[in-house]
Structures are given as C-alpha cells and as structure tokens.
Design a protein around this motif. Structure first.
Motif, PDB file in Angstrom:
ATOM      1  N   PHE A 119       0.837  -1.204   0.000  1.00  0.00           N
ATOM      2  CA  PHE A 119       0.000   0.000   0.000  1.00  0.00           C
ATOM      3  C   PHE A 119       0.869   1.251   0.000  1.00  0.00           C
ATOM      4  O   PHE A 119       0.633   2.189  -0.775  1.00  0.00           O
ATOM      5  CB  PHE A 119      -0.918  -0.022   1.228  1.00  0.00           C
ATOM      6  N   LEU A 120       1.887   1.291   0.862  1.00  0.00           N
ATOM      7  CA  LEU A 120       2.774   2.444   0.942  1.00  0.00           C
ATOM      8  C   LEU A 120       3.498   2.670  -0.383  1.00  0.00           C
ATOM      9  O   LEU A 120       3.660   3.808  -0.831  1.00  0.00           O
ATOM     10  CB  LEU A 120       3.777   2.248   2.078  1.00  0.00           C
ATOM     11  N   ALA A 121       3.913   1.570  -1.013  1.00  0.00           N
ATOM     12  CA  ALA A 121       4.606   1.680  -2.297  1.00  0.00           C
ATOM     13  C   ALA A 121       3.679   2.234  -3.378  1.00  0.00           C
ATOM     14  O   ALA A 121       4.075   3.090  -4.173  1.00  0.00           O
ATOM     15  CB  ALA A 121       5.171   0.328  -2.708  1.00  0.00           C
ATOM     16  N   ARG A 122       2.446   1.753  -3.413  1.00  0.00           N
ATOM     17  CA  ARG A 122       1.492   2.230  -4.426  1.00  0.00           C
ATOM     18  C   ARG A 122       1.211   3.721  -4.267  1.00  0.00           C
ATOM     19  O   ARG A 122       1.023   4.436  -5.264  1.00  0.00           O
ATOM     20  CB  ARG A 122       0.181   1.436  -4.344  1.00  0.00           C
ATOM     21  N   LYS A 123       1.201   4.187  -3.043  1.00  0.00           N
ATOM     22  CA  LYS A 123       0.926   5.593  -2.777  1.00  0.00           C
ATOM     23  C   LYS A 123       2.196   6.443  -2.806  1.00  0.00           C
ATOM     24  O   LYS A 123       2.143   7.642  -2.564  1.00  0.00           O
ATOM     25  CB  LYS A 123       0.235   5.748  -1.417  1.00  0.00           C
ATOM     26  N   LYS A 124       3.329   5.795  -3.100  1.00  0.00           N
ATOM     27  CA  LYS A 124       4.626   6.480  -3.180  1.00  0.00           C
ATOM     28  C   LYS A 124       4.941   7.258  -1.890  1.00  0.00           C
ATOM     29  O   LYS A 124       5.386   8.418  -1.917  1.00  0.00           O
ATOM     30  CB  LYS A 124       4.690   7.403  -4.395  1.00  0.00           C
ATOM     31  N   VAL A 125       4.706   6.597  -0.775  1.00  0.00           N
ATOM     32  CA  VAL A 125       4.973   7.178   0.531  1.00  0.00           C
ATOM     33  C   VAL A 125       6.443   6.990   0.883  1.00  0.00           C
ATOM     34  O   VAL A 125       6.963   5.872   0.821  1.00  0.00           O
ATOM     35  CB  VAL A 125       4.089   6.518   1.616  1.00  0.00           C
ATOM     36  N   GLU A 126       7.113   8.075   1.201  1.00  0.00           N
ATOM     37  CA  GLU A 126       8.502   7.996   1.660  1.00  0.00           C
ATOM     38  C   GLU A 126       8.530   7.332   3.033  1.00  0.00           C
ATOM     39  O   GLU A 126       7.693   7.611   3.900  1.00  0.00           O
ATOM     40  CB  GLU A 126       9.092   9.399   1.750  1.00  0.00           C
ATOM     41  N   ILE A 127       9.498   6.438   3.250  1.00  0.00           N
ATOM     42  CA  ILE A 127       9.614   5.752   4.534  1.00  0.00           C
ATOM     43  C   ILE A 127      10.898   6.169   5.239  1.00  0.00           C
ATOM     44  O   ILE A 127      11.992   6.124   4.663  1.00  0.00           O
ATOM     45  CB  ILE A 127       9.583   4.220   4.359  1.00  0.00           C
ATOM     46  N   ILE A 128      10.753   6.612   6.473  1.00  0.00           N
ATOM     47  CA  ILE A 128      11.888   6.883   7.350  1.00  0.00           C
ATOM     48  C   ILE A 128      11.792   5.872   8.483  1.00  0.00           C
ATOM     49  O   ILE A 128      10.842   5.913   9.272  1.00  0.00           O
ATOM     50  CB  ILE A 128      11.873   8.324   7.875  1.00  0.00           C
ATOM     51  N   ALA A 129      12.736   4.958   8.531  1.00  0.00           N
ATOM     52  CA  ALA A 129      12.623   3.786   9.397  1.00  0.00           C
ATOM     53  C   ALA A 129      13.673   3.772  10.499  1.00  0.00           C
ATOM     54  O   ALA A 129      14.846   4.046  10.256  1.00  0.00           O
ATOM     55  CB  ALA A 129      12.748   2.515   8.558  1.00  0.00           C
ATOM     56  N   SER A 130      13.238   3.440  11.691  1.00  0.00           N
ATOM     57  CA  SER A 130      14.152   3.346  12.826  1.00  0.00           C
ATOM     58  C   SER A 130      15.014   2.098  12.728  1.00  0.00           C
ATOM     59  O   SER A 130      14.512   0.990  12.573  1.00  0.00           O
ATOM     60  CB  SER A 130      13.343   3.319  14.132  1.00  0.00           C
ATOM     61  N   MET A 131      16.325   2.293  12.797  1.00  0.00           N
ATOM     62  CA  MET A 131      17.273   1.180  12.744  1.00  0.00           C
ATOM     63  C   MET A 131      18.490   1.588  13.566  1.00  0.00           C
ATOM     64  O   MET A 131      19.473   2.115  13.042  1.00  0.00           O
ATOM     65  CB  MET A 131      17.677   0.884  11.292  1.00  0.00           C
ATOM     66  N   PRO A 132      18.449   1.400  14.898  1.00  0.00           N
ATOM     67  CA  PRO A 132      19.482   1.949  15.786  1.00  0.00           C
ATOM     68  C   PRO A 132      20.905   1.480  15.501  1.00  0.00           C
ATOM     69  O   PRO A 132      21.856   2.144  15.905  1.00  0.00           O
ATOM     70  CB  PRO A 132      19.032   1.471  17.174  1.00  0.00           C
ATOM     71  N   CYS A 133      21.055   0.362  14.822  1.00  0.00           N
ATOM     72  CA  CYS A 133      22.409  -0.129  14.524  1.00  0.00           C
ATOM     73  C   CYS A 133      22.326  -1.189  13.446  1.00  0.00           C
ATOM     74  O   CYS A 133      21.238  -1.659  13.108  1.00  0.00           O
ATOM     75  CB  CYS A 133      23.057  -0.706  15.795  1.00  0.00           C
ATOM     76  N   TYR A 134      23.470  -1.568  12.889  1.00  0.00           N
ATOM     77  CA  TYR A 134      23.486  -2.646  11.906  1.00  0.00           C
ATOM     78  C   TYR A 134      23.899  -3.972  12.542  1.00  0.00           C
ATOM     79  O   TYR A 134      24.130  -4.951  11.845  1.00  0.00           O
ATOM     80  CB  TYR A 134      24.418  -2.312  10.734  1.00  0.00           C
ATOM     81  N   SER A 135      24.011  -4.001  13.876  1.00  0.00           N
ATOM     82  CA  SER A 135      24.322  -5.244  14.583  1.00  0.00           C
ATOM     83  C   SER A 135      23.149  -5.633  15.473  1.00  0.00           C
ATOM     84  O   SER A 135      22.502  -4.777  16.081  1.00  0.00           O
ATOM     85  CB  SER A 135      25.579  -5.082  15.441  1.00  0.00           C
ATOM     86  N   PRO A 136      22.836  -6.928  15.569  1.00  0.00           N
ATOM     87  CA  PRO A 136      21.664  -7.358  16.340  1.00  0.00           C
ATOM     88  C   PRO A 136      21.749  -7.037  17.824  1.00  0.00           C
ATOM     89  O   PRO A 136      20.729  -6.753  18.448  1.00  0.00           O
ATOM     90  CB  PRO A 136      21.625  -8.877  16.099  1.00  0.00           C
ATOM     91  N   GLU A 137      22.949  -7.067  18.402  1.00  0.00           N
ATOM     92  CA  GLU A 137      23.076  -6.844  19.846  1.00  0.00           C
ATOM     93  C   GLU A 137      22.549  -5.458  20.239  1.00  0.00           C
ATOM     94  O   GLU A 137      21.763  -5.316  21.186  1.00  0.00           O
ATOM     95  CB  GLU A 137      24.542  -6.989  20.274  1.00  0.00           C
ATOM     96  N   ASN A 138      22.973  -4.427  19.529  1.00  0.00           N
ATOM     97  CA  ASN A 138      22.565  -3.062  19.870  1.00  0.00           C
ATOM     98  C   ASN A 138      21.083  -2.815  19.604  1.00  0.00           C
ATOM     99  O   ASN A 138      20.392  -2.170  20.405  1.00  0.00           O
ATOM    100  CB  ASN A 138      23.407  -2.039  19.108  1.00  0.00           C
ATOM    101  N   VAL A 139      20.575  -3.316  18.486  1.00  0.00           N
ATOM    102  CA  VAL A 139      19.172  -3.109  18.147  1.00  0.00           C
ATOM    103  C   VAL A 139      18.262  -3.794  19.159  1.00  0.00           C
ATOM    104  O   VAL A 139      17.308  -3.204  19.677  1.00  0.00           O
ATOM    105  CB  VAL A 139      18.866  -3.610  16.728  1.00  0.00           C
ATOM    106  N   ASN A 140      18.543  -5.050  19.462  1.00  0.00           N
ATOM    107  CA  ASN A 140      17.692  -5.790  20.386  1.00  0.00           C
ATOM    108  C   ASN A 140      17.775  -5.240  21.802  1.00  0.00           C
ATOM    109  O   ASN A 140      16.795  -5.290  22.556  1.00  0.00           O
ATOM    110  CB  ASN A 140      18.063  -7.274  20.369  1.00  0.00           C
TER     111      ASN A 140
END
Length: 319
Positions: A119-140
C-alpha cells in the motif's frame, strides 16, 4: 528564563518560525514495540488514538494551505485504524502533497499488516525507518529481542518493492544512540550502515539520519534509573552549537497531537508545551498566514537538538 533561552540570548540568537513546509502529525501513542529510547513512551497498551473526525478537520485545514509535506508519526502510525484513510485522503487533495511515514519496520510483518508495505509503495509514501544499529546486539538491547531480525526482513521486503532504489520510493534509516551519548558523524555512520547491510543482507537504502535522544519520556526514565540524567543533560549543554539554530525542525514544521493540538515540535508535544498556557490551541483554529516569525517555545530539552552536529527529524544539521 531556562538555561536554553539564556544560552540563546548570550549568543544573540532568536528562535522564530519561518514559512511552514512540513505538517507533522502524531497519530497516537499505540505501538507494537516499547523501545528504551522512545520519547513518546509509546507501547501496545496505549489508548491515545487519532479519530477520523480529527483527521478530517486536519485535512480541511491542510487543503487551504500550500504546505507540501505531511509527516506521519506515532507510536506506530500504521496501527491507527484510519491510517490508510488518512494517506488516501492526502493523496487525493487537489494540490499534491508528499507523504512521509515514520515506520519502526517490524509493524510491516505483524499479523493484519501484511499488505501495508505494498500500500505504501502504491501511494509512493517515503519511509523513514528506525534502525538503531546494523548489529543485532545493539538493536535488540534498545528495542527488544528479535527486533533486529524482524527489521532486516522488513527492509528486504521494502527493497523487493523498489524502496531504496526507485527514485519515487525513498527509504531512509534513523540511528539513535543506544546509551547516554551523542551520535557519531552522520556521513561516516551512513557509510558503515550501507556497507554492512549490503554485505550481510543485500539491503540498500538512501540516507541515514542521526538523531540525538532527548531526555524526556521513556529515555528520561532510563537515565534516571541509572543516575545519568544530570550527566547527560550537562553533556548536551556543553555541546551547544549555535550553528544548528538556523536548521532546527521547529522553524519550518508544525507538530500536531493525536487530538489535533498544535505544538512547535514533537518533543514539546510529548511534555505538553503548548503555544499558550490557557486553553489548548487546535490546528483548525490557527491562521497559517500568521505563523511566520512567531516565537518558538523552548525548554532545556532543546539542548538535545542543538548539541554537536545538531539533530532534527532529517538528521544532523551541520557537518
């Protein structure tokens, strides 16, 4: 006078509104996660939810303006029952508006939300996504067990729809520090994220935004628990950078609460710092032509946005 207003005055600075360019709407505090850093203190049991009546009144006001961007946030805004209705109505306005969804990623995999990404793609909605780190330890550690794995799957889903590679489907990630410290240089962190996420998971995205955690809400409780609130506050004060003032989000953004109240920014919203101390002011009672040059309400939490390279909803403010 607060310490922040004192610092502005000492530097010969004022903080006033420019022309409004972004209407940021906090649709409520309902969320499928309970992140440690959350200044909204959002979670699965929160009852604050924007109604369709409020959405319609916001849309009526928006249609009379030339504000080009609508930024939807929460909580997890996608969990609000009328989220899709809101997006559909914005998309249908006579004057086109760009829509941003501030997404925690994991919501895209929850039961009942399987078609949300499409749905978001069809409506061309920009997504700003939370991703605190690229390692699982910090994110979890910051967002809960299993969140990293879910975030990766959601990013791969978005990539499969064209997000991050199609010019009409921008995908940006947000880095928040895991502890009581300032973010590192945004450009360097972005390079690290792109390298690691591409190498290990085949994920691509457009930009990384570094955002400083403000000492309010759940993050303030976290700091108090570990007796670090005063230390962190002093860190922010000592790192005050006057060069950040020009680019602060409160200058061109109108922040709207889940009931339609108006604030200078989402942080002011979460501590109840309204434009006037008497009765609440709602968006539909505001004359947009009278917003320019209006003095912005500030408090000591504002040091979080002016520390070091600065912090806004669009990341660092100075190199």
């Amino acid at each position: 006078m607060t310490r922040f207003s004192d610092r502005l005055a000492a530097a010969g600075l004022e903080l006033r509104r420019s022309r409004p360019e972004i209407l940021q709407v906090n649709m409520g505090k309902l969320c499928n996660l309970t992140c440690v850093h959350c200044h909204v203190s959002a979670g699965p049991k929160r009852k604050e939810i924007m109604t369709r009546q409020t959405i319609d009144r916001i849309l009526d006001w928006l249609a009379k303006t030339q504000i080009p961007i609508v930024d939807l946030t929460g909580g997890a805004p996608e969990m609000i029952p009328d989220f899709r209705y809101f997006v559909e109505r914005i998309s249908g306005l006579t004057s086109p508006r760009h829509i941003i969804d501030r997404c925690n990623l994991t919501i895209l995999l929850e039961r009942g939300y399987e078609r949300l990404a499409g749905f978001l793609a069809r409506k061309k909605v920009e997504i700003i996504a939370s991703m605190p780190c690229y390692s699982p330890e910090n994110v979890n550690a910051q967002r809960g067990d299993g969140v990293f794995e879910g975030s990766i799957k959601a990013l791969q889903l978005l990539n499969s729809l064209g997000y991050g590679s199609d010019a009409d489907l921008p995908l940006h990630l947000v880095y928040n520090p895991v502890g009581a410290f300032l973010p590192g240089p945004q450009t360097e962190l972005e390079a690290d994220y792109k390298r690691e996420l591409k190498k290990h998971f085949g994920i691509v995205f457009n930009k990384l935004y570094t955002i400083t955690n403000l000492p309010i809400g759940r993050f303030a409780s976290f700091l108090r628990h570990y007796y670090k609130l005063d230390e962190y506050m002093q860190l922010l004060i000592d790192a005050f950078n006057p060069a950040t003032i020009e680019g602060l989000m409160c200058r061109n953004t109108i922040s709207i609460g889940w009931r339609g109240e108006v604030y200078d920014c989402d942080f002011n919203q979460q501590i109840g710092m309204q434009w006037e101390n008497a009765a609440p002011i709602f968006l539909w009672d505001v004359d947009p032509s009278k917003l320019v040059h209006r003095e912005i309400m500030t408090g000591d939490h504002c040091f979080g946005c002016t520390a070091g390279a600065g912090s806004s909803c669009g990341g660092a403010l100075v190199a």
